[in-house]
Design an enzyme around this catalytic site. Sequence first.
Site, mmCIF file in Angstrom:
data_model
loop_
_atom_site.group_PDB
_atom_site.id
_atom_site.type_symbol
_atom_site.label_atom_id
_atom_site.label_comp_id
_atom_site.label_asym_id
_atom_site.label_seq_id
_atom_site.Cartn_x
_atom_site.Cartn_y
_atom_site.Cartn_z
ATOM 1 N N MET A 13 0.823 -1.206 0.000
ATOM 2 C CA MET A 13 0.000 0.000 0.000
ATOM 3 C C MET A 13 0.863 1.264 0.000
ATOM 4 O O MET A 13 2.073 1.212 0.200
ATOM 5 C CB MET A 13 -0.928 0.004 1.208
ATOM 6 C CG MET A 13 -1.965 -1.106 1.202
ATOM 7 S SD MET A 13 -3.041 -1.090 2.658
ATOM 8 C CE MET A 13 -3.964 0.433 2.394
ATOM 9 N N HIS A 14 0.224 2.393 -0.218
ATOM 10 C CA HIS A 14 0.752 3.745 0.012
ATOM 11 C C HIS A 14 1.777 4.238 -1.019
ATOM 12 O O HIS A 14 2.060 5.430 -1.059
ATOM 13 C CB HIS A 14 1.397 3.865 1.398
ATOM 14 C CG HIS A 14 0.573 3.345 2.514
ATOM 15 N ND1 HIS A 14 -0.709 3.775 2.758
ATOM 16 C CD2 HIS A 14 0.838 2.411 3.470
ATOM 17 C CE1 HIS A 14 -1.190 3.148 3.820
ATOM 18 N NE2 HIS A 14 -0.281 2.313 4.268
ATOM 19 N N ASP B 12 -2.869 -4.930 0.560
ATOM 20 C CA ASP B 12 -2.400 -6.258 0.934
ATOM 21 C C ASP B 12 -3.081 -6.813 2.178
ATOM 22 O O ASP B 12 -3.475 -7.989 2.216
ATOM 23 C CB ASP B 12 -0.877 -6.279 1.088
ATOM 24 C CG ASP B 12 -0.317 -5.166 1.954
ATOM 25 O OD1 ASP B 12 -1.094 -4.407 2.555
ATOM 26 O OD2 ASP B 12 0.920 -5.058 2.035
#
Length: 499
Positions: free
Chosen positions: A77-78, A236
């Site tokens: 992520m991110h 995830d």
Amino acid sequence: MATLIGVDVGTTGVRAVAVGEGGELLASETESYPLSMPRPRWTEQDPGQWWEGTRKVLGRVAAKVGDVAGLGLTGQMHGSVFLDREDRVIRPALLWNDQRTDAQCEEITRRVGAARLLEIAGNPALTGFQAPKILWLRDEEPDNFDRLARVLLPKDYIRLRLTGELGTDVSDASGTLLLDVRRRTWSPELLEALHLSSDLLPPVFEGSEITGTVSDGVADELGLPRGLPVAAGGGDNAAAAVGIGVVEKGLASSSIGTSGVLFAHTAEFTPDQSGRIHAFGHAVTGAYHVMGVTLAAGASLAWWRDVAAAGADFSALADSAAKAPVGAEGLLFLPYLSGERSPHLDPHARGAFVGLTARHDRAHLTRAVMEGVVFSLRDCFEIVRDLGVPVDQMRAIGGGARHPLWLQLQADIYGVPVTKVAVDEGPAYGAALLAGIGSGRLGGFADAAQLVRTLGVIEPDEQRKQRYDELFVLYRELYRPLSPHMRRLSEISTSGTAP
């Protein structure tokens, strides 16, 4: 029999799994790629390497299985993939663990307001999230920012290469600080406050929605069927939760890998007003989750093994720890070896053994490390309880589900039954199930959860639980008085003072 494929674009490599309609694992392939750290606190990757790895694993999996009915995506992520108007990568992607954006986080908090940011985005401004990375590009690389046409999360760059379509999902978009998580759409208020255009961002879908089909050229190259539908997927942790059946009220998961994650399903958007744990959308349609992250879970045991046990087998270490008494005869371990995220949000936090005596041997210290890791996750669990999120059953995954002591510690310290699942294939497995729902091969999330087989339930022992409740009170009281000393030690260690 139709096959479902899930692809996980991870930090160290990409993984593809093929899953049968009965939930059985048919094939699995992994391809590694490097991580770049060009400066202290910077972490970057070349998105082209994600794509090359994805092509390889998909080609190898497709060669092993029959009719493929759907493909789902998940990943780290991110991260921020910066693209120009021709969808060319402008510069290496900034990853979730990149720490360069302190100034931009302060700017976001100042412009939006800390309380309002939590109300809309469910989280405080943290350096790992995507919005501060976009502001960093604007502040530090203005020429690249002038070329910027869109920003994608890692798995969504792979979607673009597979299908030619733009899209993301609610759970992954929740980690950008630009989503109105309650309304599950981009926030005009946040975008306006940060002077960013919504044109930079892709459309937002629910996790099981179909976002496009694999292009004919890619399908032919990789041996996939033309017109293969691609589901939105999930971040995830949300995808992994789908893969172990955490898709309804009362269920949570405890993952002990390198880091530790306490993840709880909730029907309502329930942000913690102090920002100690995350509140995100779930990959389950219309649902949400709260999540606490402790940075050095299995990493603490790995450190201890390398320092004190000459690389001994993890199972042997846990066997020895099982022989030590509950509480390791008055020894506590704070597992803040990499700083700490939840609940302290403190990059300067440091690890500590507290209560050492001459009686303590390696078995005691090993047990204290393992207990300290689970205490750190209970710290997150207590916040989940304070938010009123019900948890009747915990599902254990990762390395923390592979030894009886890890499982029993979680049951005793959390004080709830802990279930071990039969297939723990991580986020890629959940992404495949999301593809099954989106393609119509699975009737819905309840049907997907029915595919998750369990291997038994570990009940908490009441006497041990009471003992751990007493120890947890002491554990929780240690951080606050030690934190200023931890910060000072951190400053001294990075001051460059000669020995």
